[in-house]
Motif scaffolding. Structure first.
Motif, PDB file in Angstrom:
ATOM      1  N   PRO A   1       3.095  -3.816   7.590  1.00 33.35           N
ATOM      2  CA  PRO A   1       4.072  -3.883   6.811  1.00 33.35           C
ATOM      3  C   PRO A   1       3.879  -3.732   5.484  1.00 33.35           C
ATOM      4  N   ASP A   2       4.957  -3.185   4.587  1.00 33.01           N
ATOM      5  CA  ASP A   2       4.643  -2.931   3.054  1.00 33.01           C
ATOM      6  C   ASP A   2       3.693  -1.879   3.009  1.00 33.01           C
ATOM      7  N   THR A   3       3.623  -0.771   3.883  1.00 32.54           N
ATOM      8  CA  THR A   3       2.975   0.416   3.678  1.00 32.54           C
ATOM      9  C   THR A   3       3.844   1.845   3.607  1.00 32.54           C
ATOM     10  N   ARG A   4       3.845   2.540   2.710  1.00 38.09           N
ATOM     11  CA  ARG A   4       4.420   3.704   2.775  1.00 38.09           C
ATOM     12  C   ARG A   4       3.719   5.104   2.394  1.00 38.09           C
ATOM     13  N   VAL A   5       4.210   6.098   3.183  1.00 36.83           N
ATOM     14  CA  VAL A   5       3.607   7.288   3.023  1.00 36.83           C
ATOM     15  C   VAL A   5       4.396   8.016   2.101  1.00 36.83           C
ATOM     16  N   LEU A   6       3.818   8.590   0.754  1.00 34.25           N
ATOM     17  CA  LEU A   6       4.610   9.369  -0.057  1.00 34.25           C
ATOM     18  C   LEU A   6       4.135  10.819   0.089  1.00 34.25           C
ATOM     19  N   VAL A   7       4.703  11.442   0.402  1.00 31.54           N
ATOM     20  CA  VAL A   7       4.664  13.142   0.361  1.00 31.54           C
ATOM     21  C   VAL A   7       4.721  13.775  -0.944  1.00 31.54           C
ATOM     22  N   SER A   8       3.711  13.854  -1.645  1.00 25.61           N
ATOM     23  CA  SER A   8       3.629  14.080  -2.996  1.00 25.61           C
ATOM     24  C   SER A   8       2.411  14.425  -3.658  1.00 25.61           C
ATOM     25  N   ARG A   9       2.260  15.430  -4.779  1.00 26.34           N
ATOM     26  CA  ARG A   9       1.028  15.277  -5.479  1.00 26.34           C
ATOM     27  C   ARG A   9       1.037  13.813  -6.437  1.00 26.34           C
ATOM     28  N   TYR A  10       0.033  13.537  -6.521  1.00 25.71           N
ATOM     29  CA  TYR A  10      -0.053  12.420  -7.515  1.00 25.71           C
ATOM     30  C   TYR A  10       0.531  12.490  -8.611  1.00 25.71           C
ATOM     31  N   GLU A  11       0.071  13.619  -9.526  1.00 24.72           N
ATOM     32  CA  GLU A  11       0.719  13.702 -10.996  1.00 24.72           C
ATOM     33  C   GLU A  11       2.072  13.711 -10.921  1.00 24.72           C
ATOM     34  N   GLU A  12       2.879  13.850  -9.840  1.00 23.56           N
ATOM     35  CA  GLU A  12       4.482  13.943  -9.790  1.00 23.56           C
ATOM     36  C   GLU A  12       4.960  12.617  -9.816  1.00 23.56           C
TER      37      GLU A  12
ATOM     38  N   THR B   1       0.751  -1.220   0.117  1.00 24.71           N
ATOM     39  CA  THR B   1       0.145  -0.082  -0.064  1.00 24.71           C
ATOM     40  C   THR B   1       0.780   1.409  -0.177  1.00 24.71           C
ATOM     41  N   PHE B   2       0.334   2.283  -0.840  1.00 22.95           N
ATOM     42  CA  PHE B   2       0.949   3.409  -0.720  1.00 22.95           C
ATOM     43  C   PHE B   2       0.062   4.545  -0.581  1.00 22.95           C
ATOM     44  N   LEU B   3       0.252   5.427   0.330  1.00 22.77           N
ATOM     45  CA  LEU B   3      -0.403   6.435   0.900  1.00 22.77           C
ATOM     46  C   LEU B   3       0.064   8.002   0.384  1.00 22.77           C
ATOM     47  N   ILE B   4      -0.753   8.397  -0.712  1.00 20.96           N
ATOM     48  CA  ILE B   4      -0.284   9.619  -1.180  1.00 20.96           C
ATOM     49  C   ILE B   4      -1.033  10.784  -0.790  1.00 20.96           C
ATOM     50  N   GLU B   5      -0.092  11.661  -0.255  1.00 22.14           N
ATOM     51  CA  GLU B   5      -0.686  12.740   0.507  1.00 22.14           C
ATOM     52  C   GLU B   5       0.279  14.078   0.519  1.00 22.14           C
ATOM     53  N   SER B   6      -0.090  15.153  -0.326  1.00 22.17           N
ATOM     54  CA  SER B   6       0.809  16.248  -0.365  1.00 22.17           C
ATOM     55  C   SER B   6       0.902  17.062   0.796  1.00 22.17           C
ATOM     56  N   ASN B   7      -0.170  16.971   1.638  1.00 20.23           N
ATOM     57  CA  ASN B   7      -0.347  17.883   2.601  1.00 20.23           C
ATOM     58  C   ASN B   7       0.795  17.529   3.849  1.00 20.23           C
ATOM     59  N   MET B   8       1.696  18.161   4.073  1.00 24.24           N
ATOM     60  CA  MET B   8       2.986  17.463   5.065  1.00 24.24           C
ATOM     61  C   MET B   8       2.335  17.075   6.434  1.00 24.24           C
ATOM     62  N   LYS B   9       1.463  17.997   6.970  1.00 23.54           N
ATOM     63  CA  LYS B   9       0.835  17.759   8.419  1.00 23.54           C
ATOM     64  C   LYS B   9       0.151  16.676   8.221  1.00 23.54           C
ATOM     65  N   LYS B  10      -0.770  16.421   7.284  1.00 24.17           N
ATOM     66  CA  LYS B  10      -1.587  14.976   6.958  1.00 24.17           C
ATOM     67  C   LYS B  10      -0.751  13.941   7.042  1.00 24.17           C
ATOM     68  N   ALA B  11       0.241  14.203   6.143  1.00 29.03           N
ATOM     69  CA  ALA B  11       1.346  13.181   5.918  1.00 29.03           C
ATOM     70  C   ALA B  11       2.056  12.684   7.221  1.00 29.03           C
ATOM     71  N   THR B  12       2.302  13.726   8.037  1.00 23.06           N
ATOM     72  CA  THR B  12       3.008  13.401   9.423  1.00 23.06           C
ATOM     73  C   THR B  12       1.927  12.355  10.412  1.00 23.06           C
ATOM     74  N   PHE B  13       0.454  12.846  10.202  1.00 25.46           N
ATOM     75  CA  PHE B  13      -0.372  11.906  10.888  1.00 25.46           C
ATOM     76  C   PHE B  13      -0.310  10.637  10.492  1.00 25.46           C
ATOM     77  N   LEU B  14      -0.418  10.292   8.952  1.00 26.81           N
ATOM     78  CA  LEU B  14      -0.236   9.027   8.516  1.00 26.81           C
ATOM     79  C   LEU B  14       1.115   8.262   9.054  1.00 26.81           C
ATOM     80  N   ALA B  15       2.172   8.896   9.208  1.00 24.42           N
ATOM     81  CA  ALA B  15       3.157   8.461   9.716  1.00 24.42           C
ATOM     82  C   ALA B  15       3.295   8.107  11.213  1.00 24.42           C
ATOM     83  N   GLU B  16       2.163   8.918  11.785  1.00 26.76           N
ATOM     84  CA  GLU B  16       2.050   8.470  13.248  1.00 26.76           C
ATOM     85  C   GLU B  16       1.400   7.362  13.378  1.00 26.76           C
ATOM     86  N   VAL B  17       0.289   7.200  12.346  1.00 32.14           N
ATOM     87  CA  VAL B  17      -0.519   5.907  12.348  1.00 32.14           C
ATOM     88  C   VAL B  17       0.206   4.485  12.291  1.00 32.14           C
TER      89      VAL B  17
END
Length: 221
Positions: free
Chosen positions: A126-137, A103-119
């Motif tokens: 396992p095999d779950t990554r947070v990607l701080v990015s716009r999906y188009e990139e 699973t890839f969790l794609i989120e461009s907002n840094m604060k929300k991505a920080t929350f995902l990392a905390e979860v």
């Protein structure tokens, strides 16, 4: 072993709600849901991750509706990207319910991505990554994908062209969508669309599932 707060929904309540969506959960999955809700409620006061504040409604609207795709589509194993993951829905509930998903969790907002990392620090997925990015990139970092999911993507045309492009090569796109947006979402000719799947306990919410047509190349992607 995760120890839930006494204030969190009971295991019986969680199992009863999931049963209304044709879902069954193990003890560990129930504990993951309890811990996730606990973290969400704490962080929601700071980040406004969801307008829904009642734990039972969070269970139904966010967890059960997300996990419902596992039985309605259905999906089991493979590579899944959750675009605009926000508070982690549908990606994290689907990963909890189908542990075999990468699973890839794609989120461009840094604060929300920080929350995902905390979860992910508190719940072992396992095999779950947070990607701080716009999906188009994104491209080769996540491709090829079996499933691309979104609950609040907005611009359906660009999103669906990106998902269908050769650099992403997604096999299926899964949208959680309101009835008034169905025609706009199905306008793309790059996907073969199934009949919308009504979400249980909702008036006008659906799962919209598209299968990528072979040979599509988006030159702009």
């Amino acid at each position: 072993m995760i120890t839930p707060s006494p204030a969190v929904l009971s295991a019986e309540t969680i199992r009863r709600a999931m049963g209304e969506f044709q879902l069954e959960a193990t003890d560990e999955q129930v504990l993951c849901i309890q811990q996730y809700i606990k973290i969400l409620l704490v962080w929601n006061d700071k980040l406004n991750l969801t307008a829904i504040r009642d734990p039972l409604e969070i269970l139904y609207r966010h967890f059960c509706e997300s996990m419902y795709a596992a039985v309605a589509v259905p999906l089991e194993h493979g590579r899944l990207a959750d675009v605009g993951s926000g508070a982690g829905f549908p990606g994290i509930p689907l990963k909890i319910y189908r542990p075999g998903l990468q699973t890839f969790l794609i989120e461009s907002n840094m604060k929300k991505a920080t929350f995902l990392a905390e979860v992910l620090r508190n719940i072992e997925l396992p095999d779950t990554r947070v990607l701080v990015s716009r999906y188009e990139e994104l491209g080769e970092e996540i491709a090829p994908l079996d499933y691309v999911c979104a609950r609040a993507v907005g611009d359906y045309g660009n999103f669906e062209s990106w998902a269908a492009s050769e650099r992403i090569a997604a096999k299926q796109v899964i949208l959680w969508i309101g009835g008034r947006d169905l025609d706009e979402a199905r306008a793309s000719a790059e996907w073969d669309w199934r009949e919308p799947i009504p979400v249980p306990n909702s008036l006008r919410r659906y799962l919209l599932v598209g299968t990528r047509k072979h040979g599509n190349v988006d030159a702009k992607a």
